[in-house]
Design a protein around this motif. Structure first.
Motif, PDB file in Angstrom:
ATOM      1  N   ASP A  41       0.810  -1.216   0.000  1.00 21.37           N
ATOM      2  CA  ASP A  41       0.000   0.000   0.000  1.00 21.37           C
ATOM      3  C   ASP A  41       0.842   1.263   0.000  1.00 21.37           C
ATOM      4  O   ASP A  41       0.404   2.332   0.455  1.00 21.37           O
ATOM      5  N   ASN A  42       2.056   1.139  -0.510  1.00 20.01           N
ATOM      6  CA  ASN A  42       2.894   2.338  -0.646  1.00 20.01           C
ATOM      7  C   ASN A  42       3.880   2.116  -1.789  1.00 20.01           C
ATOM      8  O   ASN A  42       5.093   2.162  -1.604  1.00 20.01           O
ATOM      9  N   VAL A  43       3.306   1.850  -2.955  1.00 18.61           N
ATOM     10  CA  VAL A  43       4.156   1.487  -4.089  1.00 18.61           C
ATOM     11  C   VAL A  43       3.599   2.088  -5.380  1.00 18.61           C
ATOM     12  O   VAL A  43       2.381   2.268  -5.537  1.00 18.61           O
ATOM     13  N   LEU A  44       4.489   2.423  -6.277  1.00 18.73           N
ATOM     14  CA  LEU A  44       4.100   2.835  -7.631  1.00 18.73           C
ATOM     15  C   LEU A  44       4.972   2.085  -8.624  1.00 18.73           C
ATOM     16  O   LEU A  44       6.192   2.016  -8.456  1.00 18.73           O
ATOM     17  N   ASN A  57      -4.210  -2.456 -15.848  1.00 20.11           N
ATOM     18  CA  ASN A  57      -5.448  -2.931 -15.212  1.00 20.11           C
ATOM     19  C   ASN A  57      -5.362  -4.330 -14.622  1.00 20.11           C
ATOM     20  O   ASN A  57      -6.371  -4.901 -14.235  1.00 20.11           O
ATOM     21  N   VAL A  61      -2.189  -1.901  -7.964  1.00 18.08           N
ATOM     22  CA  VAL A  61      -1.288  -0.891  -7.392  1.00 18.08           C
ATOM     23  C   VAL A  61      -1.259   0.299  -8.344  1.00 18.08           C
ATOM     24  O   VAL A  61      -1.611   0.161  -9.524  1.00 18.08           O
ATOM     25  N   ASP A  62      -0.831   1.446  -7.833  1.00 22.31           N
ATOM     26  CA  ASP A  62      -0.705   2.617  -8.705  1.00 22.31           C
ATOM     27  C   ASP A  62       0.280   2.300  -9.820  1.00 22.31           C
ATOM     28  O   ASP A  62       1.420   1.896  -9.562  1.00 22.31           O
ATOM     29  N   LYS A  82       7.965  11.800  -3.524  1.00 21.36           N
ATOM     30  CA  LYS A  82       7.371  10.817  -2.598  1.00 21.36           C
ATOM     31  C   LYS A  82       8.486   9.881  -2.113  1.00 21.36           C
ATOM     32  O   LYS A  82       8.511   8.689  -2.465  1.00 21.36           O
ATOM     33  N   MET A  85       7.777   6.314  -0.768  1.00 21.96           N
ATOM     34  CA  MET A  85       7.064   5.368  -1.623  1.00 21.96           C
ATOM     35  C   MET A  85       8.079   4.456  -2.322  1.00 21.96           C
ATOM     36  O   MET A  85       9.148   4.908  -2.720  1.00 21.96           O
TER      37      MET A  85
ATOM     38  N   SER B  67       1.956  13.435 -11.884  1.00 18.81           N
ATOM     39  CA  SER B  67       1.201  12.206 -11.577  1.00 18.81           C
ATOM     40  C   SER B  67       1.011  11.990 -10.079  1.00 18.81           C
ATOM     41  O   SER B  67       0.096  11.288  -9.675  1.00 18.81           O
ATOM     42  N   VAL B  68       1.892  12.568  -9.264  1.00 21.76           N
ATOM     43  CA  VAL B  68       1.710  12.437  -7.815  1.00 21.76           C
ATOM     44  C   VAL B  68       1.079  13.697  -7.222  1.00 21.76           C
ATOM     45  O   VAL B  68       1.018  13.855  -6.011  1.00 21.76           O
ATOM     46  N   PHE B 193      -1.677   9.867  -7.783  1.00 23.78           N
ATOM     47  CA  PHE B 193      -1.114   8.642  -7.207  1.00 23.78           C
ATOM     48  C   PHE B 193      -0.645   8.903  -5.771  1.00 23.78           C
ATOM     49  O   PHE B 193       0.058   9.880  -5.508  1.00 23.78           O
ATOM     50  N   ASP B 194      -1.036   8.000  -4.871  1.00 25.71           N
ATOM     51  CA  ASP B 194      -0.569   8.104  -3.489  1.00 25.71           C
ATOM     52  C   ASP B 194       0.102   6.817  -3.022  1.00 25.71           C
ATOM     53  O   ASP B 194       0.427   6.662  -1.850  1.00 25.71           O
ATOM     54  N   GLY B 195       0.254   5.871  -3.945  1.00 27.53           N
ATOM     55  CA  GLY B 195       0.888   4.598  -3.607  1.00 27.53           C
ATOM     56  C   GLY B 195      -0.069   3.577  -3.025  1.00 27.53           C
ATOM     57  O   GLY B 195       0.310   2.439  -2.756  1.00 27.53           O
ATOM     58  N   LYS B 196      -1.316   3.987  -2.819  1.00 26.46           N
ATOM     59  CA  LYS B 196      -2.305   3.111  -2.152  1.00 26.46           C
ATOM     60  C   LYS B 196      -3.372   2.604  -3.117  1.00 26.46           C
ATOM     61  O   LYS B 196      -4.321   1.971  -2.694  1.00 26.46           O
ATOM     62  N   TYR B 197      -3.263   2.931  -4.377  1.00 25.61           N
ATOM     63  CA  TYR B 197      -4.250   2.516  -5.378  1.00 25.61           C
ATOM     64  C   TYR B 197      -5.626   3.104  -5.035  1.00 25.61           C
ATOM     65  O   TYR B 197      -6.663   2.516  -5.310  1.00 25.61           O
ATOM     66  N   THR B 198      -5.592   4.298  -4.436  1.00 21.61           N
ATOM     67  CA  THR B 198      -6.835   4.934  -3.983  1.00 21.61           C
ATOM     68  C   THR B 198      -7.805   5.179  -5.140  1.00 21.61           C
ATOM     69  O   THR B 198      -9.018   5.066  -4.977  1.00 21.61           O
ATOM     70  N   PRO B 201      -7.347   2.136 -11.430  1.00 25.21           N
ATOM     71  CA  PRO B 201      -6.411   2.082 -12.552  1.00 25.21           C
ATOM     72  C   PRO B 201      -6.260   3.380 -13.325  1.00 25.21           C
ATOM     73  O   PRO B 201      -5.674   3.391 -14.385  1.00 25.21           O
TER      74      PRO B 201
END
Lengths: 246, 353
Positions: A41-44, A57, A61-62, A82, A85, B67-68, B193-198, B201
């Motif tokens: 929950d902290n990854v791109l 898709n 994850v982001d 970030k 991250m 993007s962030v 983007f916050d890294g949490k897939y909030t 897609p």
């Protein structure tokens, strides 16, 4: 008795790569490492143009849609803005070493603290198997139909060695997938590369020699044999650089 | 009275005050002072600065930064902006905001070190592949440059669209009085983007409903066109001739119009401040019996002239001849513009449209 292993929860579904392609294994290893390091929950993930754009898709994850080859630049600002991250740039060799050579080298040159996974399958897979800078001497591709002539196009490129020895990078390795042992070693390289980022040591890159049966015109098994017999002698496996953690 | 500040430096400071988080760029004359200033000022203000390896890399850094959810600025000139265009169109596809300053130098290819307005078409038409528009704002004074840079970040965020400040070498390099707006501290945008897939897609460029996205793009552009037209007009209500000029030539022509009107000549000026959207509403105040429209640009051929003719037609002035006064490069001389204007009035010059 063999033990089943649950797929990482952030893989939503099977990614639609060709049969026998190495991408599926590598994506799985990357996602396992992210999960095991506690970064789900902290990854791109920076996605390239090329076969790996099929990640679209399929991962929860982001996922940043990079311009072709330019992730070295885009991941730079994402990581700087970030810093906590985990930033992973997942690229094919065409994206990372051909069209993106400048961005890849400049990010490594600046020692940007993100991780590159460079999937080396020796050709441009997505567009039909054209010659890449990683194609072997004599290799037949759709743009070197008589075999790669290195007198005209240069010898295959070894970017990991370049950035390991010339720049102040943290961790560089090359792995392969032709046995379970090699898969496990590759996973350990990926994890160490991510750990180098997490520890703030610096830039990390893991190249993975990956089969492309569709464009090589070989069976999956023969593709693995080609990697062992033809590619590994030129692209040696193992850790190339490890500056160690803090 | 404010401080005497060079245009490029003033725009850099305005970006800091507008809450810019990061600058990514590569030096090129005559824009370099923007980044030279920000190379130390950003750090002093707790913001970030990156000198990229080239203009293209700088734009992909901008793409990542947007993007962030950060407020991000780049600046360049002429051909440097050409190198950024792939990144610009990727950002348009993702609906990412950013501010891009073009301190335009005159000419094709390498161009020259002279001031010019030869980039109008590229900036107002998008510049890269695909079908998108950047909001384009053009100042004619250092103070206006500060105010527009300050505004640009808000517009960029409001519409999730790149805003281009299209100015000229002459303005970037000159010093004028200017007062700065207050410093804003802006958090990162929460849609990013916050890294949490909030947000799932998004933005996926491969798998969207292209028709729906196209329609949404059109709605956004229609909204911008309705809301964001900016211009200055003098004397158009009774004008026999209306002159169009933006940026530094706009300032020169304002002086000419003022001088001529004092002599009793019925001449007016429209100085577009927003180049896209072009200020078509400005035509609503023009004398219905106007004899001609004249575009004055420091470009070889009329670039803005085409927009003048296009919107003249749309606004019911389709039979009014549109003339061009070409004044490349540098800053147009009043005498030169006046001589050409007299020639047009005397029927010695053929209209372009």
């Amino acid at each position: 008795m063999a033990k089943g292993k649950k797929a990482p929860e952030k893989i939503l579904r099977q990614v639609p790569f060709c049969p026998g392609c190495g991408h599926g294994i590598i994506v799985r290893l990357v996602m396992e490492c992210i999960e095991e390091l506690g970064y789900n929950d902290n990854v791109l993930i920076g996605k390239p143009v090329g076969c790996a754009s099929l990640l679209d898709n399929n991962l929860a994850v982001d996922t940043f849609t990079g311009a072709h080859g330019r992730n070295g630049a885009s991941m730079t600002t994402i990581k700087r803005l970030k810093p906590d991250m985990l930033v992973v740039s997942y690229q094919g060799d065409g994206d990372c070493y051909n069209i993106g050579f400048s961005e890849t080298m400049n990010a490594a040159y600046r020692n940007e603290k993100f991780t590159v996974i460079a999937v080396n399958n020796g050709n441009f897979g997505m567009t039909g198997g054209q010659m890449a800078w990683t194609s072997m001497p004599g290799q037949k591709t759709s743009t070197s139909v008589n075999g790669r002539n290195v007198e005209l196009s240069g010898m295959p490129i070894r970017v990991p060695e370049m950035i390991a020895h010339s720049f102040d990078t943290a961790y560089v390795a090359r792995g392969a997938l032709f046995t379970p042992a090699e898969i496990n070693k590759t996973k350990s390289y990926i994890k160490k590369a991510m750990q180098a980022q997490i520890d703030g040591v610096g830039h990390s890159l893991v190249e993975v020699l990956s089969p492309c049966p569709t464009n090589w015109g070989l069976t999956p098994l023969a593709s693995m044999e080609r990697i062992v017999n033809e590619l590994v002698p030129y692209f040696p496996l193992g850790e190339i650089k490890n500056k160690g953690g803090k | 009275m404010g401080d005497m500040v060079k245009g490029n430096i003033a725009m850099g400071e305005a970006a800091i005050r507008a809450g810019m988080h990061i600058y990514c760029g590569y030096p090129i004359t005559p824009s370099s002072e923007v980044m030279e200033y920000l190379s130390w000022r950003a750090q002093e203000a707790g913001r970030q600065f990156i000198q990229a390896a080239n203009e293209g890399e700088a734009m992909y850094m901008v793409y990542g930064a947007a993007s962030v959810g950060s407020r991000v600025l780049t600046a360049s000139s002429g051909l440097g902006i050409s190198l950024k265009q792939e990144g610009v169109t990727y950002m348009a596809a993702a609906d990412y905001p950013a501010v891009m300053i073009n301190v335009c130098r005159y000419g094709d290819g390498l161009g020259s070190l002279e001031s010019g307005q030869t980039d109008y078409k590229r900036e107002t038409r998008g510049g890269g592949n695909g079908d998108y528009r950047n909001i384009v704002l053009s100042p004619s004074t250092v103070q206006e440059a500060v105010d527009l840079v300050y505004l640009a970040f808000d517009l960029s965020e409001k519409y999730r669209n790149i805003v281009v400040i299209l100015t000229e070498g002459a303005l970037g390099q000159m010093m004028e009085d200017c007062e700065y707006p207050p410093v804003k501290e802006v958090p990162f945008y929460d849609w990013a983007f916050d890294g949490k897939y909030t947000h799932g897609p998004y933005p996926s460029q491969m798998a969207v409903d292209l028709h729906a996205k196209g329609m949404k793009n059109n709605e956004k552009r229609a909204l911008i066109t309705e809301n964001e037209q900016r211009w200055e007009a003098v004397g158009v209500e009774d004008a026999e001739y209306v002159l169009f000029a933006y940026g530094i030539p706009g300032r020169v022509v304002l002086g000419i119009v003022d001088e001529l009107r004092k002599k009793g000549e019925k001449v007016g000026i429209i100085r577009p401040i927003s180049l896209w959207p072009f200020p078509q509403k400005a035509f609503d105040s023009i004398n219905k019996n106007v004899k001609g429209f004249i575009s004055i640009e420091t470009a070889d051929s009329g670039q803005m002239l085409e927009d003048v003719a296009l919107y003249a037609k749309k606004k019911g002035f389709g039979n009014v001849p549109c003339y061009f006064i070409s004044s490349p490069p540098g800053v147009p001389k009043s005498k030169y513009v006046l001589e050409n204007f007299e020639a047009i009035k005397a029927g010695k010059v053929k209209e372009v449209f």
